[in-house]
Design a protein around this motif. Structure first.
Motif, PDB file in Angstrom:
ATOM      1  N   ALA A 166       0.809  -1.223   0.000  1.00 33.61           N
ATOM      2  CA  ALA A 166       0.000   0.000   0.000  1.00 33.61           C
ATOM      3  C   ALA A 166       0.838   1.268   0.000  1.00 33.61           C
ATOM      4  CB  ALA A 166      -0.935   0.011   1.212  1.00 33.61           C
ATOM      5  N   VAL A 167       2.044   1.196   0.554  1.00 33.91           N
ATOM      6  CA  VAL A 167       2.896   2.385   0.601  1.00 33.91           C
ATOM      7  C   VAL A 167       4.002   2.299  -0.450  1.00 33.91           C
ATOM      8  CG1 VAL A 167       4.387   3.835   2.023  1.00 33.91           C
ATOM      9  CG2 VAL A 167       2.395   2.730   3.052  1.00 33.91           C
ATOM     10  N   ILE A 168       4.916   1.355  -0.294  1.00 38.26           N
ATOM     11  CA  ILE A 168       6.047   1.248  -1.222  1.00 38.26           C
ATOM     12  C   ILE A 168       5.562   0.930  -2.640  1.00 38.26           C
ATOM     13  CG2 ILE A 168       8.193   0.040  -1.757  1.00 38.26           C
ATOM     14  CD1 ILE A 168       8.296   1.803   0.747  1.00 38.26           C
ATOM     15  N   GLY A 169       4.708  -0.087  -2.775  1.00 43.17           N
ATOM     16  CA  GLY A 169       4.237  -0.497  -4.094  1.00 43.17           C
ATOM     17  C   GLY A 169       3.357   0.537  -4.761  1.00 43.17           C
ATOM     18  N   ALA A 170       2.287   0.949  -4.060  1.00 44.61           N
ATOM     19  CA  ALA A 170       1.287   1.839  -4.671  1.00 44.61           C
ATOM     20  C   ALA A 170       1.795   3.257  -4.861  1.00 44.61           C
ATOM     21  CB  ALA A 170       0.017   1.844  -3.824  1.00 44.61           C
ATOM     22  N   ASP A 183      -0.158   7.134   5.807  1.00 45.47           N
ATOM     23  CA  ASP A 183       0.763   7.087   6.934  1.00 45.47           C
ATOM     24  C   ASP A 183       0.632   5.704   7.558  1.00 45.47           C
ATOM     25  OD1 ASP A 183       2.144   7.261   9.301  1.00 45.47           O
ATOM     26  OD2 ASP A 183       1.195   9.113   9.979  1.00 45.47           O
ATOM     27  N   TYR A 184       1.660   4.885   7.394  1.00 48.05           N
ATOM     28  CA  TYR A 184       1.592   3.492   7.842  1.00 48.05           C
ATOM     29  C   TYR A 184       1.211   3.375   9.319  1.00 48.05           C
ATOM     30  CZ  TYR A 184       3.162  -1.166   9.242  1.00 48.05           C
ATOM     31  OH  TYR A 184       3.224  -2.426   9.785  1.00 48.05           O
ATOM     32  N   GLU A 185       1.665   4.312  10.130  1.00 44.13           N
ATOM     33  CA  GLU A 185       1.379   4.237  11.569  1.00 44.13           C
ATOM     34  C   GLU A 185      -0.115   4.360  11.865  1.00 44.13           C
ATOM     35  OE1 GLU A 185       3.612   3.477  13.851  1.00 44.13           O
ATOM     36  OE2 GLU A 185       5.095   3.308  12.242  1.00 44.13           O
ATOM     37  N   LYS A 186      -0.875   4.913  10.916  1.00 47.10           N
ATOM     38  CA  LYS A 186      -2.319   5.083  11.127  1.00 47.10           C
ATOM     39  C   LYS A 186      -3.140   3.910  10.593  1.00 47.10           C
ATOM     40  CE  LYS A 186      -2.320  10.162  11.165  1.00 47.10           C
ATOM     41  NZ  LYS A 186      -2.834  11.380  10.488  1.00 47.10           N
TER      42      LYS A 186
END
Length: 237
Positions: A166-170, A183-186
């Motif tokens: 969701a973060v690195i790929g998208a 924000d991964y932490e959320k």
């Protein structure tokens, strides 16, 4: 307009989506993933809670992609958001398409205080991971729905796989989304969201995963909730 004071919202998140608001209905824009997944989530919602003739509220409606599609299914739909720019885009598109949706600039908690127990169906999709207190949104959704009514949430799981996809790929590899969208932490695990739901007084009925195939560039519903997932709930009578 400035963000509503004391609202359960991150002003930077509102600004981020407001700046992109004019591109909301462009299916080739940063919002392409929302356009691509909308038919899947719409049919999943409609299968569990037929929308025709139902009073529906869409929390965090943005530019109105889901709101308008639920109205096309025959729902009496209200969309609420804290981005004035996004709501203006939603209103304009509603006028152009001829699909009636009532849009309102208001926090979910304030709407729950004004119209408690007034809705048959409540949706809150792709929003919980963007607010400071997601449990408060779940409580507001619970307050808005009638006893026996349906509530639907979607969000992102929090684990190494979801960070990769969701973060690195998208955002960085496939560039499907602007950098910094998430924000991964959320991110919220299904266990955490289920706890919020039960604590608010809802019953969890179903969890469904949403998968993406980078080769075919197609989304599909599945039982893998490790990245994107949706939750269907009911408020007990």
């Amino acid at each position: 307009m400035m963000p509503i004071m004391n609202a359960n919202a991150d002003p930077l998140e509102i600004q981020k989506f407001s700046e992109l608001a004019h591109r909301w209905w462009d299916p080739t824009s940063e919002f392409r993933p929302l356009h691509d997944i909308n038919p899947l989530r719409l049919e999943w919602i409609n299968a569990r809670a037929p929308l025709a003739g139902r009073k529906v509220i869409d929390i965090g409606c943005g530019g109105g992609i889901l709101s308008e599609s639920m109205a096309r299914k025959g729902g009496d739909v209200t969309g609420i958001d804290l981005s004035q720019r996004a709501l203006k885009v939603a209103d304009l598109h509603s006028l152009e398409s001829g699909v009636q949706v009532r849009y309102k600039l208001i926090a979910a908690e304030d709407m729950a205080a004004e119209e408690a127990g007034q809705y048959d169906v409540v949706t809150c999709m792709e929003m919980l991971e963007h607010v400071p207190d997601p449990a408060s949104i779940v409580r507001a959704a619970t307050a808005l729905v009638k006893p026996g009514g349906h509530v639907f949430f979607s969000t992102l799981n929090r684990n190494p796989k979801s960070y990769l996809f969701a973060v690195i790929g998208a955002e960085y590899v496939l560039r499907m989304l602007p950098k910094g969208t998430h924000d991964y932490e959320k991110f919220i695990t299904p266990a955490e969201l289920s706890q919020y739901i039960r604590s608010a007084g809802l019953q969890v009925d179903s969890l469904k995963g949403l998968g993406y195939n980078p080769l075919t560039k197609l989304y599909s519903l599945n039982n893998d909730t490790s990245v994107n997932y949706m939750v269907a709930c009911t408020r007990p009578v």
